[in-house]
Design a protein around this motif. Structure first.
Motif, short mmCIF file in Angstrom:
data_model
loop_
_atom_site.label_atom_id
_atom_site.label_comp_id
_atom_site.label_asym_id
_atom_site.label_seq_id
_atom_site.Cartn_x
_atom_site.Cartn_y
_atom_site.Cartn_z
N GLU A 1 0.78 -0.86 0.08
CA GLU A 1 0.36 0.01 0.13
C GLU A 1 0.81 1.29 -0.06
N GLY A 2 0.31 2.40 -0.43
CA GLY A 2 1.51 3.90 -0.70
C GLY A 2 -0.07 4.50 -0.77
N PHE A 3 0.79 5.83 -1.98
CA PHE A 3 -0.72 6.75 -2.23
C PHE A 3 0.22 7.19 -2.90
N ILE A 4 -0.77 8.47 -3.69
CA ILE A 4 -0.33 9.03 -4.90
C ILE A 4 -0.15 10.45 -4.18
N GLU A 5 1.18 11.13 -4.56
CA GLU A 5 1.75 12.84 -3.89
C GLU A 5 0.95 13.59 -4.85
N ASP A 6 0.20 14.58 -4.64
CA ASP A 6 0.29 16.03 -5.70
C ASP A 6 1.04 16.42 -4.73
N ALA A 7 2.04 17.14 -5.36
CA ALA A 7 3.06 18.00 -5.05
C ALA A 7 2.80 19.81 -5.88
N GLY A 8 2.34 19.73 -6.72
CA GLY A 8 1.37 21.09 -7.21
C GLY A 8 1.01 21.64 -6.44
N GLU A 9 0.98 23.33 -7.44
CA GLU A 9 0.68 24.64 -7.32
C GLU A 9 -0.92 24.66 -6.21
N HIS A 10 -0.74 24.66 -5.01
CA HIS A 10 -1.90 24.59 -4.09
C HIS A 10 -2.46 23.78 -3.92
N SER A 11 -1.72 22.42 -3.86
CA SER A 11 -1.82 21.41 -3.20
C SER A 11 -1.85 20.85 -2.02
N ARG B 1 -6.47 13.61 -6.14
CA ARG B 1 -7.84 13.16 -5.82
C ARG B 1 -8.41 12.53 -7.14
N TRP B 2 -9.53 11.72 -7.40
CA TRP B 2 -10.29 10.94 -8.88
C TRP B 2 -11.38 11.94 -8.20
N ILE B 3 -12.27 12.70 -8.94
CA ILE B 3 -13.27 13.26 -9.55
C ILE B 3 -14.07 12.58 -10.67
N GLU B 4 -15.37 12.90 -10.79
CA GLU B 4 -15.96 11.89 -11.90
C GLU B 4 -15.92 12.95 -12.60
N GLY B 5 -16.00 12.45 -14.44
CA GLY B 5 -16.18 13.25 -15.38
C GLY B 5 -15.01 13.34 -16.19
N GLY C 1 -13.96 6.43 -0.51
CA GLY C 1 -14.83 6.43 -0.10
C GLY C 1 -14.77 8.34 -0.14
N GLU C 2 -15.49 9.10 -0.72
CA GLU C 2 -15.72 10.41 -1.02
C GLU C 2 -15.02 11.30 -0.21
N ILE D 1 -7.78 8.54 -3.15
CA ILE D 1 -7.36 7.60 -4.33
C ILE D 1 -6.53 6.78 -3.44
N ALA D 2 -6.60 5.34 -3.69
CA ALA D 2 -6.11 4.19 -3.07
C ALA D 2 -4.99 3.54 -3.74
N ALA D 3 -3.61 3.66 -3.85
CA ALA D 3 -2.57 3.03 -4.19
C ALA D 3 -2.28 1.77 -4.36
N TYR D 4 -1.52 0.84 -4.51
CA TYR D 4 -0.85 -0.77 -4.48
C TYR D 4 -0.19 -1.26 -5.12
N ARG D 5 1.43 -1.00 -4.83
CA ARG D 5 2.85 -1.21 -5.95
C ARG D 5 2.70 -2.69 -5.93
N CYS D 6 3.14 -3.77 -6.76
CA CYS D 6 3.58 -5.02 -6.65
C CYS D 6 5.00 -5.18 -6.10
N PRO D 7 5.47 -6.01 -5.45
CA PRO D 7 6.74 -6.31 -4.66
C PRO D 7 7.83 -6.42 -6.12
N LYS D 8 6.85 -7.59 -7.22
CA LYS D 8 7.88 -8.41 -7.64
C LYS D 8 8.44 -7.61 -9.15
N CYS D 9 7.35 -7.01 -9.75
CA CYS D 9 6.82 -6.59 -11.24
C CYS D 9 7.60 -4.58 -10.92
N GLY D 10 6.30 -3.70 -10.35
CA GLY D 10 6.29 -2.80 -9.88
C GLY D 10 4.90 -1.99 -10.24
N HIS D 11 3.95 -2.68 -10.99
CA HIS D 11 2.79 -2.21 -11.36
C HIS D 11 2.19 -1.32 -10.11
#
Length: 74
Positions: free
Chosen positions: A16-26, A31-35, A72-73, A55-65
């Motif tokens: 388990e891990g997470f996707i970081e957003d380091a952009g301006e005003h982040s 987050r995932w937004i519908e549409g 949840g909202e 967004i929940a992120a998971y990395r494969c320890p074997k291939c890195g996928h």
């Protein structure tokens, strides 16, 4: 360890891990937004009134996928 299976190589037990957003005003996380993406008058994404999910992120320890799931909202 969890029982998630990598859809690329079939390895069971993703990290388990997470996707970081380091952009301006982040807020530090993405987050995932519908549409489809629509741009506002100043070029930013139109988000008002749209459901947002963490967004929940998971990395494969074997291939890195990466496997991403919209949870949840926020």
């Amino acid at each position: 360890m969890n029982s998630y299976t990598c859809t690329h190589c079939g390895t069971v037990g993703l990290t388990e891990g997470f996707i970081e957003d380091a952009g301006e005003h982040s807020r530090g996380y993405a987050r995932w937004i519908e549409g489809a993406l629509e741009r506002g008058i100043f070029g930013g994404a139109k988000r008002l009134g749209r459901p947002r999910r963490q967004i929940a992120a998971y990395r494969c320890p074997k291939c890195g996928h990466l496997e991403l799931f919209a949870t949840g909202e926020v």
